[in-house]
Design an enzyme around this catalytic site. Structure first.
Site, mmCIF file in Angstrom:
data_model
loop_
_atom_site.group_PDB
_atom_site.id
_atom_site.type_symbol
_atom_site.label_atom_id
_atom_site.label_comp_id
_atom_site.label_asym_id
_atom_site.label_seq_id
_atom_site.Cartn_x
_atom_site.Cartn_y
_atom_site.Cartn_z
ATOM 1 N N ASN A 103 15.209 -14.850 23.338
ATOM 2 C CA ASN A 103 14.810 -13.444 23.297
ATOM 3 C C ASN A 103 14.553 -12.937 24.708
ATOM 4 O O ASN A 103 14.145 -13.703 25.588
ATOM 5 C CB ASN A 103 13.522 -13.277 22.479
ATOM 6 C CG ASN A 103 13.803 -12.947 21.027
ATOM 7 O OD1 ASN A 103 14.865 -12.432 20.688
ATOM 8 N ND2 ASN A 103 12.847 -13.235 20.161
ATOM 9 N N LYS A 182 18.799 -5.107 23.459
ATOM 10 C CA LYS A 182 17.922 -5.871 22.567
ATOM 11 C C LYS A 182 16.504 -5.918 23.133
ATOM 12 O O LYS A 182 15.522 -5.839 22.387
ATOM 13 C CB LYS A 182 18.486 -7.295 22.413
ATOM 14 C CG LYS A 182 17.693 -8.205 21.480
ATOM 15 C CD LYS A 182 17.986 -7.910 20.031
ATOM 16 C CE LYS A 182 17.188 -8.827 19.100
ATOM 17 N NZ LYS A 182 17.522 -10.255 19.270
ATOM 18 N N ASN A 186 13.190 -4.556 21.147
ATOM 19 C CA ASN A 186 12.016 -5.396 20.923
ATOM 20 C C ASN A 186 10.761 -4.774 21.513
ATOM 21 O O ASN A 186 9.676 -4.855 20.923
ATOM 22 C CB ASN A 186 12.240 -6.787 21.524
ATOM 23 C CG ASN A 186 13.125 -7.661 20.658
ATOM 24 O OD1 ASN A 186 13.192 -7.485 19.451
ATOM 25 N ND2 ASN A 186 13.822 -8.600 21.273
#
Length: 303
Positions: A103, A182, A186
């Protein structure tokens, strides 16, 4: 060539089970002898898809093993990536490739520093998975994985393994744009779900906060040279919130489970990048401080 999967969490286990089911050689690398003994006692990795559960007997070794690695999927948490790669770097065979499935941003550079001259490919995934028991992974939502290499736009031949394994994927010549997008998604969703103690869908009650963060994240993306990633960000954030309304974010789940979060590689990376480019991002910085104070109050690391 055999795949090695380091990081038998939700996504690592999901990849390993599907590769194995398709007949692709794959091995798990587990962090120590205790975890290896636990896995061998269980005897298999269980993949749950809807009402169906299947078991996959996948060979496993510990990090201390010295078997050569030809292709490595690094699926551990972002904060563990650099240390994990240091422990297996000596095992990488000539020409070995490493796929980074973390991540956020920042951990990729930390790994690259430790693997000079090696090909490292970046991956960004929207697949949903969680563990509902030891050595059990639930495939919670069909998503997509983008894979690319900022240093080489040539697609690797092993993508055929993913096709055989029905892992939905796209080779992305501009993978950094995907990773930045992304990251922004997030940052707009995860911290607020933690601070408000809510599922993703409940952020509809905090629309002003979400929209304000989206506006600053667009400033961040454009200021960092990622104008493409900034396009229609707000609409995409709300699309994700609606599509995952019943879900708890990964950061929420980490905090609820008393685990360290990846805040340094998400909100921390965003704020640092903004400072580096001289951008004014008051909402993002305020959110970071609120989140860090909350983590501290729960006895969790602030990095």
């Amino acid at each position: 060539m055999s795949w090695h999967v380091l990081g038998a969490g939700s996504l690592g286990s999901l990849w390993a089970a599907r590769l194995s089911r398709a007949g692709v050689p794959v091995q798990l690398i587990l962090r120590d002898e205790r975890r290896l003994a636990s896995y061998r006692q269980t005897g298999a990795l269980t993949l749950v898809e809807g009402d169906h559960a299947s078991q996959h007997v996948i060979p496993a070794r510990s990090l201390a093993d010295d078997t050569p690695i030809e292709r490595l999927l690094l699926a551990c948490k972002a904060y563990d990536a650099a240390d994990a790669i240091e422990r297996v770097a000596h095992r990488l065979a000539p020409g070995a490739e490493v796929i980074l499935l973390q991540n956020g941003l920042g951990s990729q550079d930390e790994v690259l520093e430790r693997l000079p001259g090696r090909r490292c490919l970046f991956a960004s995934s929207t697949e949903g998975a969680f563990r509902d028991g030891d050595w059990r992974v639930v495939f919670a939502g069909q998503g997509h994985t983008w894979i690319g290499d900022p240093a080489d736009i040539t697609a690797p031949s092993w993508l055929i393994d993913l096709q055989r394994s029905r892992i939905a994927h796209t080779w992305s010549p501009d993978i950094l744009a995907r990773l930045w997008r992304k990251l922004a998604l997030n940052c707009a969703i995860n911290p607020l779900t933690v601070l408000h103690g809510c599922r993703n869908g409940e952020l509809a009650g905090y629309r002003e906060d979400v929209d304000g963060l989206c506006a600053e994240l667009e400033v961040l993306l454009r200021g960092c040279g990622q104008a493409e990633a900034a396009e229609h960000l707000q609409a995409d954030v709300w699309r994700v919130i609606e599509a995952t309304a019943a879900n708890y974010s990964s950061m929420y789940q980490d905090v609820a489970g008393g685990r360290r979060t990846e805040v340094s590689y998400l909100l921390g990376y965003a704020c640092t990048a903004g400072d580096r480019h001289g951008l004014s991002l008051p909402r993002l910085h305020a959110l970071q401080q609120r989140l860090l104070a909350y983590l501290h109050s729960r006895g969790l690391p602030r990095h």
